[in-house]
Design a protein around this motif. Structure first.
Motif, PDB file in Angstrom:
ATOM      1  N   LYS A 186      -7.176  -7.709  -6.248  1.00 40.57           N
ATOM      2  CA  LYS A 186      -7.520  -6.664  -5.276  1.00 40.57           C
ATOM      3  C   LYS A 186      -8.535  -7.183  -4.260  1.00 40.57           C
ATOM      4  CE  LYS A 186      -8.773  -2.890  -7.402  1.00 40.57           C
ATOM      5  NZ  LYS A 186      -8.954  -1.479  -7.789  1.00 40.57           N
ATOM      6  N   THR A 187      -9.465  -8.008  -4.722  1.00 37.56           N
ATOM      7  CA  THR A 187     -10.452  -8.598  -3.814  1.00 37.56           C
ATOM      8  C   THR A 187      -9.769  -9.525  -2.810  1.00 37.56           C
ATOM      9  OG1 THR A 187     -12.153  -8.465  -5.519  1.00 37.56           O
ATOM     10  CG2 THR A 187     -12.570  -9.974  -3.693  1.00 37.56           C
ATOM     11  N   PRO A 239      -1.093  -5.615  -5.147  1.00 31.71           N
ATOM     12  CA  PRO A 239      -1.631  -4.261  -5.096  1.00 31.71           C
ATOM     13  C   PRO A 239      -0.929  -3.438  -4.013  1.00 31.71           C
ATOM     14  CG  PRO A 239      -3.140  -5.756  -3.995  1.00 31.71           C
ATOM     15  CD  PRO A 239      -2.010  -6.580  -4.526  1.00 31.71           C
ATOM     16  N   LEU A 240      -0.324  -2.333  -4.406  1.00 28.87           N
ATOM     17  CA  LEU A 240       0.274  -1.399  -3.457  1.00 28.87           C
ATOM     18  C   LEU A 240      -0.270  -0.008  -3.752  1.00 28.87           C
ATOM     19  CD1 LEU A 240       4.087  -2.325  -3.337  1.00 28.87           C
ATOM     20  CD2 LEU A 240       2.277  -3.063  -1.787  1.00 28.87           C
ATOM     21  N   PHE A 262      -8.903  -5.124  -0.957  1.00 34.55           N
ATOM     22  CA  PHE A 262      -8.750  -3.736  -1.412  1.00 34.55           C
ATOM     23  C   PHE A 262      -7.841  -2.942  -0.466  1.00 34.55           C
ATOM     24  CE2 PHE A 262     -12.627  -5.467  -3.126  1.00 34.55           C
ATOM     25  CZ  PHE A 262     -12.509  -5.155  -4.454  1.00 34.55           C
ATOM     26  N   THR A 263      -6.840  -3.653   0.070  1.00 37.65           N
ATOM     27  CA  THR A 263      -5.929  -3.093   1.071  1.00 37.65           C
ATOM     28  C   THR A 263      -4.497  -3.157   0.576  1.00 37.65           C
ATOM     29  OG1 THR A 263      -7.402  -3.862   2.829  1.00 37.65           O
ATOM     30  CG2 THR A 263      -5.137  -3.347   3.466  1.00 37.65           C
ATOM     31  N   CYS A 264      -3.747  -2.091   0.784  1.00 39.96           N
ATOM     32  CA  CYS A 264      -2.310  -2.110   0.510  1.00 39.96           C
ATOM     33  C   CYS A 264      -1.662  -2.934   1.616  1.00 39.96           C
ATOM     34  CB  CYS A 264      -1.758  -0.680   0.514  1.00 39.96           C
ATOM     35  SG  CYS A 264       0.040  -0.625   0.384  1.00 39.96           S
ATOM     36  N   PRO A 265      -0.994  -4.033   1.296  1.00 39.03           N
ATOM     37  CA  PRO A 265      -0.415  -4.879   2.333  1.00 39.03           C
ATOM     38  C   PRO A 265       0.807  -4.272   3.025  1.00 39.03           C
ATOM     39  CG  PRO A 265       0.196  -5.694   0.184  1.00 39.03           C
ATOM     40  CD  PRO A 265      -0.781  -4.568  -0.036  1.00 39.03           C
ATOM     41  N   SER A 266       1.301  -3.171   2.522  1.00 33.84           N
ATOM     42  CA  SER A 266       2.446  -2.513   3.150  1.00 33.84           C
ATOM     43  C   SER A 266       1.999  -1.553   4.256  1.00 33.84           C
ATOM     44  CB  SER A 266       3.262  -1.761   2.100  1.00 33.84           C
ATOM     45  OG  SER A 266       4.329  -1.065   2.693  1.00 33.84           O
ATOM     46  N   ILE A 300      -7.057   5.247  -0.457  1.00 28.30           N
ATOM     47  CA  ILE A 300      -5.877   5.262  -1.327  1.00 28.30           C
ATOM     48  C   ILE A 300      -6.267   4.647  -2.668  1.00 28.30           C
ATOM     49  CG2 ILE A 300      -4.065   5.265   0.416  1.00 28.30           C
ATOM     50  CD1 ILE A 300      -5.046   2.012  -1.195  1.00 28.30           C
ATOM     51  N   LYS A 301      -5.403   4.790  -3.653  1.00 30.13           N
ATOM     52  CA  LYS A 301      -5.591   4.163  -4.964  1.00 30.13           C
ATOM     53  C   LYS A 301      -4.569   3.051  -5.094  1.00 30.13           C
ATOM     54  CE  LYS A 301      -6.596   3.926  -9.445  1.00 30.13           C
ATOM     55  NZ  LYS A 301      -7.452   2.837  -9.788  1.00 30.13           N
ATOM     56  N   LEU A 302      -5.047   1.811  -5.270  1.00 29.08           N
ATOM     57  CA  LEU A 302      -4.124   0.692  -5.441  1.00 29.08           C
ATOM     58  C   LEU A 302      -3.555   0.677  -6.851  1.00 29.08           C
ATOM     59  CD1 LEU A 302      -6.065  -2.106  -3.544  1.00 29.08           C
ATOM     60  CD2 LEU A 302      -3.951  -0.962  -2.813  1.00 29.08           C
ATOM     61  N   THR A 303      -2.271   0.385  -6.940  1.00 29.23           N
ATOM     62  CA  THR A 303      -1.582   0.285  -8.226  1.00 29.23           C
ATOM     63  C   THR A 303      -1.002  -1.114  -8.363  1.00 29.23           C
ATOM     64  OG1 THR A 303       0.501   1.066  -7.298  1.00 29.23           O
ATOM     65  CG2 THR A 303      -0.983   2.732  -8.209  1.00 29.23           C
ATOM     66  N   GLU A 304      -0.721  -1.508  -9.588  1.00 30.10           N
ATOM     67  CA  GLU A 304      -0.148  -2.824  -9.856  1.00 30.10           C
ATOM     68  C   GLU A 304       1.364  -2.763  -9.656  1.00 30.10           C
ATOM     69  OE1 GLU A 304      -1.497  -4.448 -13.585  1.00 30.10           O
ATOM     70  OE2 GLU A 304      -3.435  -3.467 -13.324  1.00 30.10           O
ATOM     71  N   ASP A 305       1.845  -3.450  -8.628  1.00 27.06           N
ATOM     72  CA  ASP A 305       3.281  -3.509  -8.358  1.00 27.06           C
ATOM     73  C   ASP A 305       3.808  -4.858  -8.806  1.00 27.06           C
ATOM     74  OD1 ASP A 305       5.869  -2.880  -6.970  1.00 27.06           O
ATOM     75  OD2 ASP A 305       5.257  -4.642  -5.818  1.00 27.06           O
ATOM     76  N   HIS A 306       4.947  -4.864  -9.491  1.00 33.63           N
ATOM     77  CA  HIS A 306       5.622  -6.112  -9.859  1.00 33.63           C
ATOM     78  C   HIS A 306       6.494  -6.528  -8.679  1.00 33.63           C
ATOM     79  CE1 HIS A 306       4.490  -4.462 -13.762  1.00 33.63           C
ATOM     80  NE2 HIS A 306       4.380  -5.737 -14.123  1.00 33.63           N
ATOM     81  N   ILE A 307       6.164  -7.677  -8.085  1.00 34.07           N
ATOM     82  CA  ILE A 307       6.916  -8.171  -6.933  1.00 34.07           C
ATOM     83  C   ILE A 307       8.399  -8.251  -7.295  1.00 34.07           C
ATOM     84  CG2 ILE A 307       7.243 -10.138  -5.381  1.00 34.07           C
ATOM     85  CD1 ILE A 307       4.125 -10.666  -5.907  1.00 34.07           C
ATOM     86  N   LYS A 308       8.700  -8.932  -8.384  1.00 40.16           N
ATOM     87  CA  LYS A 308      10.058  -8.933  -8.949  1.00 40.16           C
ATOM     88  C   LYS A 308       9.997  -8.011 -10.158  1.00 40.16           C
ATOM     89  CE  LYS A 308      13.700 -11.884 -10.811  1.00 40.16           C
ATOM     90  NZ  LYS A 308      14.087 -13.266 -11.151  1.00 40.16           N
ATOM     91  N   PRO A 309      10.679  -6.884 -10.098  1.00 40.89           N
ATOM     92  CA  PRO A 309      10.601  -5.923 -11.193  1.00 40.89           C
ATOM     93  C   PRO A 309      10.926  -6.538 -12.560  1.00 40.89           C
ATOM     94  CG  PRO A 309      11.718  -4.952  -9.307  1.00 40.89           C
ATOM     95  CD  PRO A 309      11.547  -6.413  -9.004  1.00 40.89           C
ATOM     96  N   ILE A 310      10.231  -6.062 -13.561  1.00 45.73           N
ATOM     97  CA  ILE A 310      10.426  -6.577 -14.918  1.00 45.73           C
ATOM     98  C   ILE A 310      11.870  -6.414 -15.379  1.00 45.73           C
ATOM     99  CG2 ILE A 310       9.826  -6.156 -17.341  1.00 45.73           C
ATOM    100  CD1 ILE A 310       6.955  -5.728 -16.436  1.00 45.73           C
ATOM    101  N   PHE A 311      12.507  -5.297 -15.021  1.00 45.78           N
ATOM    102  CA  PHE A 311      13.862  -5.048 -15.525  1.00 45.78           C
ATOM    103  C   PHE A 311      14.904  -6.006 -14.953  1.00 45.78           C
ATOM    104  CE2 PHE A 311      14.624  -2.767 -11.660  1.00 45.78           C
ATOM    105  CZ  PHE A 311      16.000  -2.731 -11.502  1.00 45.78           C
TER     106      PHE A 311
END
Length: 86
Positions: free
Chosen positions: A11-12, A51-52, A16-20, A28-39
């Protein structure tokens, strides 16, 4: 997997910015996004996390998208940080 400390460092790096949407905490509240989804074979390794905010993470859903670090907000640029993450 990754540690909470690694998440804080990430995040640092992203300022602390959403790159989207480029909104920052605490707006906003940053959440952990998986770039390539686990599934579809992604991992929970910190190198597959970005962080998104909740809204952008929801919009991304199951797509594989790697957003760039918002370097314009960095005081000294972040080309070195990008190289470290590869």
């Amino acid at each position: 997997s990754h540690s909470f400390d690694a998440w804080l460092v990430l995040k640092t790096i992203y300022h602390f910015t959403c790159p989207s949407c480029l909104k920052r905490e605490p707006e906003i509240k940053l959440t952990e996004d998986h770039i390539k989804p686990i599934f579809i074979g992604g991992t929970d390794d910190i190198w597959n996390i970005q962080p998104l905010c909740v809204v952008c993470n929801t919009k991304k859903y199951t797509k594989t998208i790697k957003y760039e670090i918002p370097c314009s907000r960095a005081s000294n640029g972040c080309h070195g940080l990008l190289a470290e993450r590869k």
